[in-house]
Motif scaffolding. Sequence first.
Motif, mmCIF file in Angstrom:
data_model
loop_
_atom_site.group_PDB
_atom_site.id
_atom_site.type_symbol
_atom_site.label_atom_id
_atom_site.label_comp_id
_atom_site.label_asym_id
_atom_site.label_seq_id
_atom_site.Cartn_x
_atom_site.Cartn_y
_atom_site.Cartn_z
ATOM 1 N N TYR A 191 0.838 -1.220 0.000
ATOM 2 C CA TYR A 191 0.000 0.000 0.000
ATOM 3 C C TYR A 191 0.861 1.253 0.000
ATOM 4 C CZ TYR A 191 -3.511 3.418 1.497
ATOM 5 O OH TYR A 191 -4.335 4.509 1.585
ATOM 6 N N ASP A 192 1.929 1.181 0.806
ATOM 7 C CA ASP A 192 2.923 2.281 0.850
ATOM 8 C C ASP A 192 2.238 3.628 1.084
ATOM 9 O OD1 ASP A 192 5.284 3.663 0.835
ATOM 10 O OD2 ASP A 192 5.511 3.632 -1.360
ATOM 11 N N TYR A 193 1.743 3.792 2.320
ATOM 12 C CA TYR A 193 1.012 5.025 2.608
ATOM 13 C C TYR A 193 1.899 6.265 2.559
ATOM 14 C CZ TYR A 193 2.847 4.481 7.417
ATOM 15 O OH TYR A 193 3.659 4.336 8.508
ATOM 16 N N PHE A 194 3.205 6.068 2.550
ATOM 17 C CA PHE A 194 4.100 7.245 2.473
ATOM 18 C C PHE A 194 3.896 8.049 1.178
ATOM 19 C CE2 PHE A 194 6.829 4.309 5.119
ATOM 20 C CZ PHE A 194 6.525 4.929 6.315
ATOM 21 N N ASN A 195 3.404 7.392 0.124
ATOM 22 C CA ASN A 195 3.214 8.060 -1.164
ATOM 23 C C ASN A 195 1.754 8.398 -1.449
ATOM 24 O OD1 ASN A 195 5.968 8.047 -1.986
ATOM 25 N ND2 ASN A 195 5.784 5.846 -2.468
ATOM 26 N N GLN A 196 0.884 8.200 -0.485
ATOM 27 C CA GLN A 196 -0.518 8.546 -0.679
ATOM 28 C C GLN A 196 -0.713 10.075 -0.533
ATOM 29 O OE1 GLN A 196 -2.820 6.365 -1.708
ATOM 30 N NE2 GLN A 196 -1.203 4.784 -1.701
ATOM 31 N N GLU A 197 -1.778 10.548 -1.176
ATOM 32 C CA GLU A 197 -2.013 12.008 -1.231
ATOM 33 C C GLU A 197 -2.182 12.598 0.153
ATOM 34 O OE1 GLU A 197 -5.142 15.260 -3.201
ATOM 35 O OE2 GLU A 197 -5.540 13.094 -3.317
ATOM 36 N N TYR A 198 -2.961 11.949 1.006
ATOM 37 C CA TYR A 198 -3.216 12.516 2.338
ATOM 38 C C TYR A 198 -1.928 12.634 3.133
ATOM 39 C CZ TYR A 198 -3.226 7.548 3.667
ATOM 40 O OH TYR A 198 -2.884 6.225 3.838
ATOM 41 N N TYR A 199 -1.007 11.624 2.951
ATOM 42 C CA TYR A 199 0.243 11.645 3.710
ATOM 43 C C TYR A 199 1.208 12.718 3.176
ATOM 44 C CZ TYR A 199 4.058 9.858 6.577
ATOM 45 O OH TYR A 199 5.064 9.743 7.500
ATOM 46 N N THR A 200 1.334 12.788 1.865
ATOM 47 C CA THR A 200 2.232 13.812 1.289
ATOM 48 C C THR A 200 1.723 15.221 1.567
ATOM 49 O OG1 THR A 200 1.063 13.613 -0.826
ATOM 50 C CG2 THR A 200 3.044 12.243 -0.504
ATOM 51 N N ASN A 201 0.370 15.403 1.578
ATOM 52 C CA ASN A 201 -0.191 16.723 1.909
ATOM 53 C C ASN A 201 0.181 17.118 3.333
ATOM 54 O OD1 ASN A 201 -1.326 17.019 -0.592
ATOM 55 N ND2 ASN A 201 -3.395 16.360 0.045
ATOM 56 N N ALA A 202 0.046 16.179 4.273
ATOM 57 C CA ALA A 202 0.319 16.479 5.672
ATOM 58 C C ALA A 202 1.796 16.768 5.893
ATOM 59 C CB ALA A 202 -0.136 15.324 6.549
ATOM 60 N N MET A 203 2.670 15.976 5.290
ATOM 61 C CA MET A 203 4.101 16.159 5.504
ATOM 62 C C MET A 203 4.629 17.418 4.802
ATOM 63 S SD MET A 203 4.554 13.712 7.514
ATOM 64 C CE MET A 203 6.309 13.762 7.742
ATOM 65 N N GLY A 204 3.872 17.901 3.849
ATOM 66 C CA GLY A 204 4.301 19.120 3.158
ATOM 67 C C GLY A 204 3.636 20.368 3.687
ATOM 68 N N SER A 205 2.873 20.268 4.780
ATOM 69 C CA SER A 205 2.162 21.426 5.303
ATOM 70 C C SER A 205 2.261 21.436 6.824
ATOM 71 C CB SER A 205 0.700 21.383 4.860
ATOM 72 O OG SER A 205 -0.028 22.430 5.463
ATOM 73 N N ASP A 206 1.973 22.583 7.402
ATOM 74 C CA ASP A 206 1.985 22.711 8.857
ATOM 75 C C ASP A 206 0.593 22.752 9.452
ATOM 76 O OD1 ASP A 206 4.760 22.786 8.868
ATOM 77 O OD2 ASP A 206 4.800 24.973 8.596
ATOM 78 N N VAL A 207 -0.442 22.741 8.606
ATOM 79 C CA VAL A 207 -1.830 22.818 9.069
ATOM 80 C C VAL A 207 -2.606 21.675 8.451
ATOM 81 C CG1 VAL A 207 -1.763 25.312 9.378
ATOM 82 C CG2 VAL A 207 -2.440 24.364 7.169
ATOM 83 N N SER A 217 -5.989 15.531 6.664
ATOM 84 C CA SER A 217 -4.727 15.040 7.229
ATOM 85 C C SER A 217 -3.983 16.202 7.858
ATOM 86 C CB SER A 217 -3.874 14.395 6.137
ATOM 87 O OG SER A 217 -3.624 15.320 5.085
ATOM 88 N N THR A 218 -3.361 15.880 9.077
ATOM 89 C CA THR A 218 -2.628 16.887 9.838
ATOM 90 C C THR A 218 -1.319 16.285 10.297
ATOM 91 O OG1 THR A 218 -4.734 17.765 10.626
ATOM 92 C CG2 THR A 218 -2.760 18.474 11.774
ATOM 93 N N PRO A 219 -0.190 16.981 10.130
ATOM 94 C CA PRO A 219 1.103 16.406 10.539
ATOM 95 C C PRO A 219 1.239 16.328 12.061
ATOM 96 C CG PRO A 219 1.391 18.683 9.856
ATOM 97 C CD PRO A 219 -0.035 18.323 9.525
ATOM 98 N N ILE A 220 1.912 15.243 12.546
ATOM 99 C CA ILE A 220 2.213 15.096 13.968
ATOM 100 C C ILE A 220 3.620 15.636 14.188
ATOM 101 C CG2 ILE A 220 2.450 13.481 15.888
ATOM 102 C CD1 ILE A 220 0.647 11.541 14.332
ATOM 103 N N VAL A 221 3.731 16.721 14.942
ATOM 104 C CA VAL A 221 5.011 17.371 15.169
ATOM 105 C C VAL A 221 5.391 17.184 16.631
ATOM 106 C CG1 VAL A 221 6.311 19.533 15.026
ATOM 107 C CG2 VAL A 221 4.503 19.047 13.364
ATOM 108 N N ALA A 222 6.558 16.590 16.841
ATOM 109 C CA ALA A 222 7.057 16.361 18.213
ATOM 110 C C ALA A 222 8.514 16.787 18.245
ATOM 111 C CB ALA A 222 6.908 14.895 18.600
#
Length: 685
Positions: free
Chosen positions: A141-157, A177-182
């Motif tokens: 499935y490779d969710y790293f290349n899915q749209e929701y994941y790439t959108n979140a990793m490329g944005s701060d909101v 989708s929202t990025p998890i920032v720690a």
Amino acid sequence: MNFKKIGTKMLVMILPVLVLAQIVLTIMSATSSNALVDEKTQQAMEAELKANNSIVGGYLRDVKTLADAIVISVADSYTYTQWDDYEKMLQDMIATNDIVLGSGLWFEPYAYDPEQQYYGPYVYKDGNSTVTTWDYSNAEYDYFNQEYYTNAMGSDVAMITDPYYDPSSGIVMSSCSTPIVAGGKKIGCVTVDIQLTAITDIIANVKVGKTGVGILTAANGLLIAGHDDQMVQDGKSVSEDSNPSFVAMAEDVLKNPSGVTGYQEGKTNYKVFYDTIEETGWKFMISIDGYELLQPIYLLINRLVLVCIVAVCIAIIIIIIGIGGVAKTIKRVQKFATELAGGDFTVDQLSIKGKDELAIMSNSLNEMYGNNKGVIQSISDYAVEINESSSNLKYSAGELKTEFDKIVDIMTSVNADMMNSSAATEELSASVDQVAQSADNLNEETKNSLDLAIDIEKRATDIGKNSQEAFDKSQTLQASFQEKLEESISQSQVVENIGEMASVIADIADQITLLSLNASIEAARAGEQGKGFAVVATEIGKLAGQTSDSVEKIQETISAIKDAFEGLSTNAKSLLDYVSDTVTPDYKNFVGVAERYGQDAENIKNSSEQLSIMTDSIQNIMSEVRLALQNIAEATQNTAANSGEVMDSIDHLSGTVSNINDMSDEQNSISDNLSRVVSQFKLSE
């Protein structure tokens, strides 16, 4: 265009204006109503768009809020919280929100579990319960290349994806989708899947008027709700619609944030109002039949046309009734005026009541009738007397014209004689002016001659004086020069004395030479004792030789000086003889000529003075003659002018008499015509 009846003319003039005014009023009303309807429709559609946009946006904001809350919780606790706790949190959130289909936690490789590269559990609804699946946590499935994941990793909101088809659930959904920032580092993202059924229900419930419906599309043109249910189920874009007009409208909507556009389907024109949902960029549209918007205007135009027709009919009836009464009054006035025009002043006066223009005109005609009848009666009474007076005036004017013709002939002869006299006086005056001008010229020339004679006399005196002074100076110069010449000749004797002295010196030099020679001989005889004396004797011999040579040069110079003195003496005597024999007699003769020249100038001066006195007398006489001729000419001209003025007055008076005669003829003719005209009027029964 000529009309036989005033009623017809008034209808033709008034009705077009009235109809045109009604047409203009109808057009203005329709235009104003159209603008008002457009404004109200625009306001209503904008309000409807904003209301539904706010509802849809509210749902989407709630989803973003849920995603942000999950991110905060996970970012603060992922290092020590077990998945079971997260699973329970997601289950509770899904169960309490109808719009949420599912939610997942998607971590970066080995971020949550050091032993797992893919760690992405997903919790979703299954009927009335919730299910957790790990089917997406794999390389396939490779969710790293899915749209929701790439959108979140490329944005701060939080980011919401466009709707897409999910093969697991078999439905169309959208993910937030929202990025998890720690610790300042993104360790994954949280997704909250949105169930679009609630939003499509909102769009389906949009009803504006009878034909207005809602349409919702994604930012890429995917049809989410409205327009065509089959296209929604098939997940098609609006650009795939079979109607080119609708496709062109959709392209316009996708390019602009908001506005108004339209499309045509069959014979029906649709008007489309649209706006953009800020959270997702989706396009929300309301499509309504254009005829429904214009129907109130068409109804208003029909009613206005009906009102115009009724108003025109009522106006025609009012005009016909009003003009009928006016026409009757005008006919009575016309009949009265016709009888007056025929000269019948026995008719009765008009009797019209009221204060309008016809009543005022009738009163004016009655007043004119009374005034004209009295005037014509007076004219008739005095016509005979005017005729007799005109005959007497004509006879008197004829006699007066005859007498004035005689006076005109006499004054014409007098005027001609005065003009001839004036011409002769002017010619004589011109001749006198010429003579006076000649006398003036002669007097001027005489004065010039007198001035010239005085100048000649003065110059002759100066020449005689200068000549006498030159003669005296030449006599003095001759005596002085002769004395100096004799003195110079006597001084030349010194040169001869110098010559004699030079001869003596030459003799002495010869003797010294001989003595030197003798001394040299004696010194030679003396031997060694005489060598010194021999040197001295030799030097004395040399000095004697040099002296002899100098004396020869002196004698040569003296001979040259004597020749120069003799030439100078000869030339001086010649110059002295020229001054004595030629210059002095010439100066003496010139003095005599200057004296005779002065006497001649004196004679010319005397003659010029006498001639000047004579020309002055001639000028005075000619001035008196000229003045007399001017007085005569002025008197003649004044007489001629007065005669001309009298002649002009007589001519003017003669013309006046002729005019009086003509006027008497005209008055006689007028009196005849007046009698004939007055006889045409009927003043009594």
